[in-house]
Design an enzyme around this catalytic site. Sequence first.
Site, PDB file in Angstrom:
ATOM      1  CD  GLN A 262      -2.853  -0.938  -0.163  1.00  0.00           C
ATOM      2  OE1 GLN A 262      -2.779  -1.824  -1.022  1.00  0.00           O
ATOM      3  NE2 GLN A 262      -3.610   0.120  -0.313  1.00  0.00           N
ATOM      4  CG  HIS A 265      -1.428   2.726  -3.881  1.00  0.00           C
ATOM      5  ND1 HIS A 265      -1.995   2.669  -5.130  1.00  0.00           N
ATOM      6  CD2 HIS A 265      -1.771   1.563  -3.269  1.00  0.00           C
ATOM      7  CE1 HIS A 265      -2.651   1.536  -5.270  1.00  0.00           C
ATOM      8  NE2 HIS A 265      -2.522   0.843  -4.159  1.00  0.00           N
ATOM      9  CD  GLU A 332      -8.526   2.585   0.579  1.00  0.00           C
ATOM     10  OE1 GLU A 332      -8.887   2.695  -0.611  1.00  0.00           O
ATOM     11  OE2 GLU A 332      -7.403   2.958   0.984  1.00  0.00           O
ATOM     12  CG  HIS A 333      -7.403  -1.663   1.621  1.00  0.00           C
ATOM     13  ND1 HIS A 333      -6.820  -0.450   1.302  1.00  0.00           N
ATOM     14  CD2 HIS A 333      -8.072  -2.065   0.515  1.00  0.00           C
ATOM     15  CE1 HIS A 333      -7.119  -0.130   0.047  1.00  0.00           C
ATOM     16  NE2 HIS A 333      -7.876  -1.087  -0.452  1.00  0.00           N
ATOM     17  CG  ASP A 366      -5.620  -3.315  -4.302  1.00  0.00           C
ATOM     18  OD1 ASP A 366      -6.595  -2.785  -3.742  1.00  0.00           O
ATOM     19  OD2 ASP A 366      -4.445  -3.152  -3.937  1.00  0.00           O
ATOM     20  CG  HIS A 425     -49.559  18.408   6.325  1.00  0.00           C
ATOM     21  ND1 HIS A 425     -49.183  19.715   6.167  1.00  0.00           N
ATOM     22  CD2 HIS A 425     -48.491  17.651   5.937  1.00  0.00           C
ATOM     23  CE1 HIS A 425     -47.943  19.760   5.694  1.00  0.00           C
ATOM     24  NE2 HIS A 425     -47.505  18.517   5.548  1.00  0.00           N
TER      25      HIS A 425
END
Length: 440
Positions: A262, A265, A332-333, A366, A425
């Site tokens: 990771q 990235h 996230e992961h 992924d 109403h």
Amino acid sequence: MISRIDLRGDALPEGGALRDLLPRAEFDVEAALEKVRPICEDVHHRGTAALIEYAQKFDGVELSQVRVPAEALKAALEQLDPAVRAALEESIRRARIVHRNQRRTEHTTQVVPGGTVTEKWVPVERVGLYAPGGRSVYPSSVVMNVVPAQEAGVESIALASPPQKEFGGLPHPTILAACALLGVDEVYAAGGAVAVAMFAYGTEDCLPVNMVTGPGNIWVAAAKRYFTGKIGIDTEAGPTEIAVLADSTADPVHVAADLISQAEHDPLAAAVLVTDSAELADAVEKELEPQVAATKHVEDRIKPALAGKQSAIVLVDSLEDGLKVVDAYGAEHLEIQTADAAAWAARVRNAGAIFVGPWAPVSLGDYCAGSNHVLPTGGCACHSSGLSVQSFLRGIHIVDYTRDALAEVTHHVVTLAEAEDLPAHGAALKARFGWKVPQA
């Protein structure tokens, strides 16, 4: 190479106090918003001319048109490496299996005799999908965006990816080939906030969309925030994250490799290990050195990511405490590399996606697990989900009551309307019964 945070010895704080102790990248979308605002409005007013000008300014390419010609899509697929094509086809096949099973069906509930409420699911009419094209090329993001949109039944799909100087101003050919494989023929050479503005406002070449999805950099996130309310969005994606909850049974070689995967990235990518084993922490830290030295993108991405304030090894007294930490972090992961990993994974509340045991690394998700890799970041997993078929569907309630069914409940409606000081109403019902409330 990576810092440590020692949370052993004292009771863990609750809620926000615990979150404040955990590593996180700085990602100031609000500051970026002020910079993308004039760009978005320029695209609004000048359309394609603005897109062409920004391609020159930001991407260093001279475009004569923004839409990718059909022949370029065809050529990209024809020239695609056969092994890459086979891998993309398998990724698409597996994603379709998973996402097809997410499709919701219409359901009718009889509330009372003569009174029903039906919930039907209607796909968004037109979507704009974004595939990043900065430090890396992401055909996998094309798959992850297009497949759920198609399985939801979206009729009109457009995709944008940044123009690349080395490919004559076209998006990367592997991006184009992935589009061709998926049958997406409306593709634009546009990146960042410019692409989001093109989708939101429309131009001479591109009709406006109802929704924009897909990961991107901070400028994409800021543009999504700018247009929230005008169009739907999936999430304001920040830098990618991996958290690993591990005990002494975890293999340090695997854990180190997954953290690095990771970190490659982006220099802001987060790599976090949460463990109750000081021995594992030592072994992982030792293992990082040779693995980092043996890979690519070391100086510009991996080392800054691992050394940054967003990455750390977090030591806890027990896996129970580790579970509290990863839930507070909302990764996230999230990998679970413990004894009885499935049982611990079942107890996790906050994560974009959970990867169970040593044979389900994030890299699998992924590309070829069948799951979606467009996931919430920055702790947003505590309230948001990853991209799915549901992202592209809208639930609509259809209310169908007979005269008798309405008469039976009118007195309750009138009572509640008057309690809220909204007598009109109630009058809307009374008018149907000669201005008298039917007897219950």
